[in-house]
Design a protein around this motif. Structure first.
Motif, mmCIF file in Angstrom:
data_model
loop_
_atom_site.group_PDB
_atom_site.id
_atom_site.type_symbol
_atom_site.label_atom_id
_atom_site.label_comp_id
_atom_site.label_asym_id
_atom_site.label_seq_id
_atom_site.Cartn_x
_atom_site.Cartn_y
_atom_site.Cartn_z
ATOM 1 N N ARG A 190 49.124 13.740 -0.090
ATOM 2 C CA ARG A 190 49.405 12.620 0.826
ATOM 3 C C ARG A 190 49.321 11.198 -0.094
ATOM 4 N N TYR A 191 48.544 11.116 -1.174
ATOM 5 C CA TYR A 191 48.599 10.003 -2.034
ATOM 6 C C TYR A 191 49.954 9.969 -2.797
ATOM 7 N N PHE A 192 50.403 11.124 -3.193
ATOM 8 C CA PHE A 192 51.819 11.136 -3.825
ATOM 9 C C PHE A 192 53.025 10.662 -2.987
ATOM 10 N N ILE A 193 52.666 11.197 -1.666
ATOM 11 C CA ILE A 193 53.954 11.049 -0.825
ATOM 12 C C ILE A 193 53.991 9.569 -0.571
ATOM 13 N N TRP A 194 52.805 8.900 -0.472
ATOM 14 C CA TRP A 194 52.788 7.428 -0.156
ATOM 15 C C TRP A 194 53.049 6.452 -1.195
ATOM 16 N N LEU A 195 52.685 7.230 -2.494
ATOM 17 C CA LEU A 195 53.193 6.496 -3.730
ATOM 18 C C LEU A 195 54.840 6.623 -3.883
ATOM 19 N N MET B 27 43.552 10.876 -10.313
ATOM 20 C CA MET B 27 43.082 11.555 -8.728
ATOM 21 C C MET B 27 43.111 12.963 -8.601
ATOM 22 N N LYS B 28 43.080 13.660 -9.572
ATOM 23 C CA LYS B 28 42.959 15.056 -9.150
ATOM 24 C C LYS B 28 41.905 15.967 -8.629
ATOM 25 N N GLU B 29 40.602 15.149 -8.558
ATOM 26 C CA GLU B 29 39.567 15.657 -7.878
ATOM 27 C C GLU B 29 39.431 15.206 -6.331
ATOM 28 N N GLU B 30 40.460 14.248 -6.272
ATOM 29 C CA GLU B 30 40.447 13.581 -4.632
ATOM 30 C C GLU B 30 40.664 14.439 -3.498
ATOM 31 N N ALA B 31 40.507 14.420 -2.467
ATOM 32 C CA ALA B 31 41.259 14.958 -1.306
ATOM 33 C C ALA B 31 42.423 14.515 -0.898
ATOM 34 N N TYR B 32 43.200 14.885 -0.204
ATOM 35 C CA TYR B 32 44.654 14.321 0.305
ATOM 36 C C TYR B 32 45.450 13.892 -0.996
ATOM 37 N N ALA C 101 56.708 14.548 -7.766
ATOM 38 C CA ALA C 101 56.236 13.205 -7.464
ATOM 39 C C ALA C 101 56.784 12.305 -8.777
ATOM 40 N N CYS C 102 56.029 13.075 -9.987
ATOM 41 C CA CYS C 102 56.502 12.109 -11.138
ATOM 42 C C CYS C 102 57.908 12.278 -11.580
ATOM 43 N N TYR D 84 49.116 -0.972 2.957
ATOM 44 C CA TYR D 84 48.074 -0.659 3.928
ATOM 45 C C TYR D 84 47.808 0.722 3.807
ATOM 46 N N LEU D 85 48.467 1.754 3.708
ATOM 47 C CA LEU D 85 48.093 2.937 3.603
ATOM 48 C C LEU D 85 47.281 3.515 2.214
ATOM 49 N N LEU D 86 48.009 2.810 1.424
ATOM 50 C CA LEU D 86 47.158 3.313 -0.164
ATOM 51 C C LEU D 86 45.973 2.496 -0.202
ATOM 52 N N ILE D 87 45.722 1.350 0.225
ATOM 53 C CA ILE D 87 44.470 0.535 0.005
ATOM 54 C C ILE D 87 43.297 1.424 0.761
ATOM 55 N N GLY D 88 43.816 1.724 2.046
ATOM 56 C CA GLY D 88 42.821 2.432 2.905
ATOM 57 C C GLY D 88 42.938 3.866 2.433
#
Length: 645
Positions: free
Chosen positions: A124-129, A116-121, A35-36, A160-164
């Motif tokens: 998905r986070y980087f896909i949306w980013l 964000m390394k400890e977060e779930a999904y 992603a980066c 919307y996706l990233l806020i939620g």
């Protein structure tokens, strides 16, 4: 390299596709790396295109913009005479936005990999980013209103996706829905404006619409411009559609830094600057833009003065700074507005990342009055936050000083002294709440809960490096727009001049040097007073601010509750619409629509039952019916012949 400009949006899209296809099987490190890499590569391509553009002449023999190129990609829509080509408009304005979007996005992507390394999904986070970056680039690089609208709606969806992102949390889910719905209101106006453009001019291509804008009737130009600006008030959080942005802080802090400080919320400013030919055709619409911006800037700054949530202070600061940009483009200082958009991306993204660093050290704590004394325990975060505060406050030699001064000068010369005065008051309030944050969070005695004391630590290097890089940009970024009185020329004005060459503003105001020094002195005075007030209340006389708020509890609570505009909207708009929806659902839908459907089914059933009774299975009955039918037919023919009709 200019012909490969399509790589700029394509690379983030490839990052999306690769992680969608393989993300579930890849390690977190590889997901983040891909992603980066996609966004960094996009930035490098944009940088190469920018340097190649600098080598081109600014004017052609015909007097046009020699650096402008339209690069066709593919045929998008072909329906009879209506055709839309997917093309990229490459000029000084679009490449500036592409550099800001990809550059700041790349920095925040790297920060996110650690944060964000400890977060779930995680994938998905980087896909949306990545998807957000792609949509933002579609918005700024498209050569037509239809292409811009696709990017416009795309960034709204990604927002919307990233806020939620933490959708299991009720507040985050509600914030995402609020952002989506409020933006739909503005987007409805934006869509109507685009439709009116097509109905009036028969085209949505910028190269057709903007030259023809001068021929628009004043009423038509005003209607189009105001409808487009309605879209901008939603996307860029201006009165009356600003209410979604503070709640959007429920999303991850890197999302706040990227979408709600540096890129998406500036889309409205970019759109007004891009459509300046339409706004120039309507002085009334331009005046509305300037005044809405000035009022929003002052209004949001007053709310930021008393907020206790670290990210919400920065959120209202963003609304205020966007208002300042709109005031600039509203008075016709489009280059100044874009200049502040650029510097704001640096220092506001920096402040949000520093806020994330503080939250990282304090296990997510956001109440600034539960902090204090952090400058010794987090020296790098403190130093970078200090640079961001200096920049946003307009301290000399930092980026915000130069861009803010340019807008204030333009307000005074090309707008209205009242606009300028509102801008100066806003500048003073900005310095106050920025230094208030600095002093409350990093100075004084520690007010941190005992259980968190042992948790305090400086952020890891993968978070610090992006913060340091943004701090450097927040310091040196303003030197691309030095005021003419400094004798070095304004590079960003010169660079953007061919795009705004048709704007009827004098390049040099009469007595500019004296006036500019006066404006600069007034800005310094405003910033100095803001600093001194914050220092006095939150360093020298700690507790005085609380006593002052207790002396006027009604006023304090009103401002702290954001003037209760959310409650007003809820009472006047949300609840009546919910009641109307409930009534329509229970009455019109159930008794009307459902009743009609059920009634038709009942009628069909009864008719079938009646017809079934005729099917006796007895031959004599069928023969009788045939005989009766023949008799009736013969009788009809005889009567018709006798009567003669």
């Amino acid at each position: 390299m200019l012909n490969y400009v399509w790589l700029i949006p394509l690379l983030p899209l490839l990052g999306v596709l690769v992680n969608v296809a393989l993300g579930r099987w890849l390690s977190r490190r590889i997901v983040a790396f891909l992603a980066c890499l996609a966004v960094v590569a996009s930035f490098l391509v944009a940088l190469l295109v920018f340097f190649e553009m600098l080598g081109l002449p600014t004017e052609t023999e015909a007097g046009g913009n020699g650096r402008e190129r339209i690069i066709p990609i593919f045929s998008w829509i072909v329906a009879g005479n209506f055709q839309v080509e997917a093309r990229i408009l490459l000029d000084q304005l679009s490449i500036l936005m592409a550099l800001v979007v990809t550059g700041v996005s790349a920095i925040i992507h790297v920060y996110s990999a650690e944060y964000m390394k400890e977060e779930a999904y995680y994938a998905r986070y980087f896909i949306w980013l990545n998807l957000f970056v792609f949509m933002m680039l579609v918005l700024v690089l498209g050569d037509s209103f239809l292409t811009m609208y696709v990017g416009w709606e795309g960034v709204g969806l990604c927002s919307y996706l990233l806020i939620g992102y933490w959708f299991e949390k009720e507040s985050a889910a509600q914030a995402g829905k609020k952002a989506f719905i409020v933006n739909r209101v503005g987007d409805f106006g934006f869509a109507l404006g685009i439709m009116l453009i097509f109905a009036t001019l028969g085209s949505l291509s910028f190269e057709d619409v903007f030259p023809a804008a001068k021929s628009l009737l004043p009423g038509t130009a005003t209607a189009i411009a105001l409808l487009l600006f309605l879209g901008a008030t939603g996307k860029s959080a201006q009165i009356p559609l600003y209410v979604w942005l503070p709640d959007a802080m429920e999303g991850p802090t890197p999302v706040s830094a990227l979408i709600h400080a540096a890129t998406m919320v500036t889309a409205g400013v970019y759109m007004v600057a891009r459509c300046h030919a339409i706004f120039e055709a309507s002085p009334l619409a331009s005046s509305v833009v300037a005044w809405i911006g000035a009022i929003t800037a002052l209004y949001a700054a007053t709310i930021a003065l008393v907020q206790k949530d670290l990210k919400r202070v920065l959120a209202y600061s963003t609304i205020s700074q966007l208002g300042l940009m709109f005031t600039g483009v509203g008075v016709g200082a489009y280059a100044a507005g874009m200049f502040h958009l650029t510097t704001h991306a640096f220092f506001k993204a920096l402040l949000f990342l520093c806020a994330g660093s503080v939250m990282h050290a304090l296990a997510g704590e956001l109440d600034i009055f539960k902090m204090g004394g952090l400058r010794h325990k987090m020296p790098y975060t403190f130093a970078t936050f200090l640079v961001g505060v200096f920049a946003i406050s307009g301290i000399p030699f930092f980026a915000g000083f130069f861009s803010k001064e340019e807008i204030l000068f333009s307000e005074f010369v090309y707008g209205n002294p009242v606009l300028w005065l509102l801008g100066e008051i806003t500048a003073g309030l900005t310095a106050f709440y920025a230094f208030r944050l600095l002093f409350v969070v990093f100075y004084g005695k520690s007010r941190i809960a005992k259980k968190l004391e042992a948790h305090i630590h400086e952020s890891p290097s993968l978070m610090l490096a992006p913060m340091i890089l943004l701090a450097i940009l927040a310091f040196i970024g303003g030197y691309i727009g030095l005021p003419p009185v400094w004798g070095l020329g304004n590079a960003i004005d010169r660079f953007l001049h061919p795009v705004f060459a048709d704007v009827p503003l004098a390049q040099e105001a009469t007595g500019r040097a004296t006036l500019e020094w006066f404006i600069m002195a007034a800005s310094l005075l405003a910033a100095g007073l803001g600093f001194l007030a914050a220092y006095w209340l939150y360093v020298r006389k700690w507790g005085m601010a609380e006593r002052m708020s207790e002396s006027a509890p009604g006023l304090y609570r009103l401002v702290y509750d954001k003037y209760r505009i959310d409650e007003l909207y809820n009472t006047v708009i949300v609840k009546p619409l919910q009641s109307l929806g409930t009534a329509l659902s229970s009455t019109v839908e159930k008794r009307g629509i459902d009743g009609a459907v059920h009634g038709l089914a009942w009628l069909t059933d009864r008719a079938g039952e009646g017809v079934r009774r005729l099917q006796t299975g007895l031959v004599r009955n069928y023969a009788l019916l045939m005989f009766v039918g023949i008799v009736l037919l013969v009788a009809y023919l005889i009567i018709r012949r006798v009567v003669g009709f």
